[in-house]
Design an enzyme around this catalytic site. Structure first.
Site, mmCIF file in Angstrom:
data_model
loop_
_atom_site.group_PDB
_atom_site.id
_atom_site.type_symbol
_atom_site.label_atom_id
_atom_site.label_comp_id
_atom_site.label_asym_id
_atom_site.label_seq_id
_atom_site.Cartn_x
_atom_site.Cartn_y
_atom_site.Cartn_z
ATOM 1 N N CYS A 131 0.937 -1.292 -0.068
ATOM 2 C CA CYS A 131 0.105 0.130 -0.100
ATOM 3 C C CYS A 131 1.023 1.053 -0.145
ATOM 4 C CB CYS A 131 -0.888 0.258 1.481
ATOM 5 S SG CYS A 131 -2.026 1.475 1.371
ATOM 6 N N CYS A 134 -0.286 4.183 1.960
ATOM 7 C CA CYS A 134 0.064 3.616 3.725
ATOM 8 C C CYS A 134 1.299 4.180 3.946
ATOM 9 C CB CYS A 134 -0.213 2.850 4.233
ATOM 10 S SG CYS A 134 -1.869 2.011 3.922
ATOM 11 N N ASP A 135 2.187 4.266 3.122
ATOM 12 C CA ASP A 135 3.573 3.898 3.409
ATOM 13 C C ASP A 135 4.691 4.194 2.749
ATOM 14 O OD1 ASP A 135 2.576 1.743 5.565
ATOM 15 O OD2 ASP A 135 3.016 0.277 3.942
#
Ligand code: NAP
Length: 307
Positions: A131, A134-135
């Protein structure tokens, strides 16, 4: 007889459990084989509203579970192995045992598809991610690798150029499944280097518990080499966890539940929440919102039936 069984214990399922428990419905949550869902595979979550310093993914999902339990939600380990949704009450086989319920909330998520290398599995959350939203932030100024040749890979590669110094896009073929517009955008981005006809053979370095590089092989030339990278993003698709409902809950060709509006599926009394229906947003916060919607709909449905 249960009022509501919630299938899945990620952000969607746990939030549905908070709402259903507060409505006094005493929900049963079936944790599933990947308890905690995709958040349990991440590290710091910085985009969930309400946590200015961020919160660890596993902590976030565990906190929502505790919150649900404090209102009376009950959790059971294991997965739903079979379902009979054609007659009422609905029947769910949870591991070996059948349970009857008036409503069902399907929050079983979509699992990221992985390459399947043992080193990849060991380094999830330590440089390996599925993701970018997300990261990506953690790879400011770093060298990043993205795997895949579809729209997700192009989108993630483009997004990651905001942070990374360079993004290497690895794809096993020299033709791309991605739409022309997404492919052209990625090709036009000077920070993205394309390595087609290339596969990943191994990830380094499990002994350091950190991604330091990947061993690549060019399928046309046979060349094998180690490429140093700090971040490794796998974008080779997702698999919605709906196999057990096949032929009962209506899904699209890829297995995602088709929503009938709100949180409704084609079966009255069966609701959806989170990534099992959402192939677009796939965020913790949208899944949590969807869990809330499903619980409210289940509550109203039960009320209308006089329960
Ligand atoms: P996808 O279209 O199924 O593409 C998956 C890619 O991963 C393919 O290039 C495939 O290679 C590769 N792949 C699969 N298994 C692999 C393996 N074991 N090893 C190496 N490579 C592997 O998945 P997606 O990109 O996640 O997209 C899913 C759907 O969402 C699509 O309909 C897409 O259009 C849509 N989407 C749209 C947007 C947007 O419009 N903004 C963004 C993201 C996704 P092969 O090509 O060789 O099979």
């Amino acid at each position: 007889m249960r009022n509501v069984v919630i299938i899945g214990s990620g952000c969607a399922g746990n939030t549905a459990a908070v709402y259903a428990a507060r409505a006094n419905l005493k929900p049963l949550v079936v944790s599933g084989h990947e308890a905690g869902g995709q958040l349990s595979l991440t590290t710091l979550v910085e985009n969930f509203p309400g946590f200015p310093e961020g919160i660890n993914g596993p902590d976030l999902v565990e906190n929502i579970k505790k919150q649900a339990e404090s209102f009376g939600a009950e959790y059971v380990h294991g997965a739903v192995l079979d379902a009979e949704l054609s007659a009422r009450p609905f029947r769910l086989k949870i591991e070996g045992e059948w349970t009857e319920t008036r409503t069902v909330i399907v929050a079983s998520g979509a699992s990221a598809r992985w390459l399947g290398l043992p080193s990849e599995q060991r380094l999830i959350g330590h440089g390996v991610s599925s993701c970018a939203t997300c990261d990506g932030f953690f790879y400011r100024g770093k060298r990043i690798m993205v795997i895949g040749g579809g729209d997700s890979a192009m989108e993630e590669a483009n997004f990651l150029t905001r942070f990374g110094q360079e993004v290497l896009l690895i794809h096993r073929r020299d033709e791309f499944r991605a739409s022309k517009i997404m492919l052209d955008r990625a090709r036009g981005n000077s920070k993205i280097q394309f390595l087609p006809s290339t596969v990943v053979e191994e990830l380094h370095d499990v002994s350091k518990n950190l991604v330091t590089g990947a061993r690549l092989r060019n399928l046309k030339t046979g060349r094998v080499w180690d490429e140093p990278v700090d971040g490794f993003f796998v974008a080779i698709g997702h698999i919605p966890n709906t196999a057990v409902f096949k032929g009962q809950i209506q899904t699209d060709a890829d297995g995602y539940i088709i929503s009938q509006g709100g949180a409704r599926t084609n079966i009255p009394g069966v609701f959806h929440a989170g990534d099992v229906q959402d192939r677009v947003y796939r965020q913790a916060i949208t899944a949590a919102g969807a869990g809330c919607m499903a619980a409210i709909e289940a509550e109203r449905y039960l009320e209308a039936e006089g329960h």
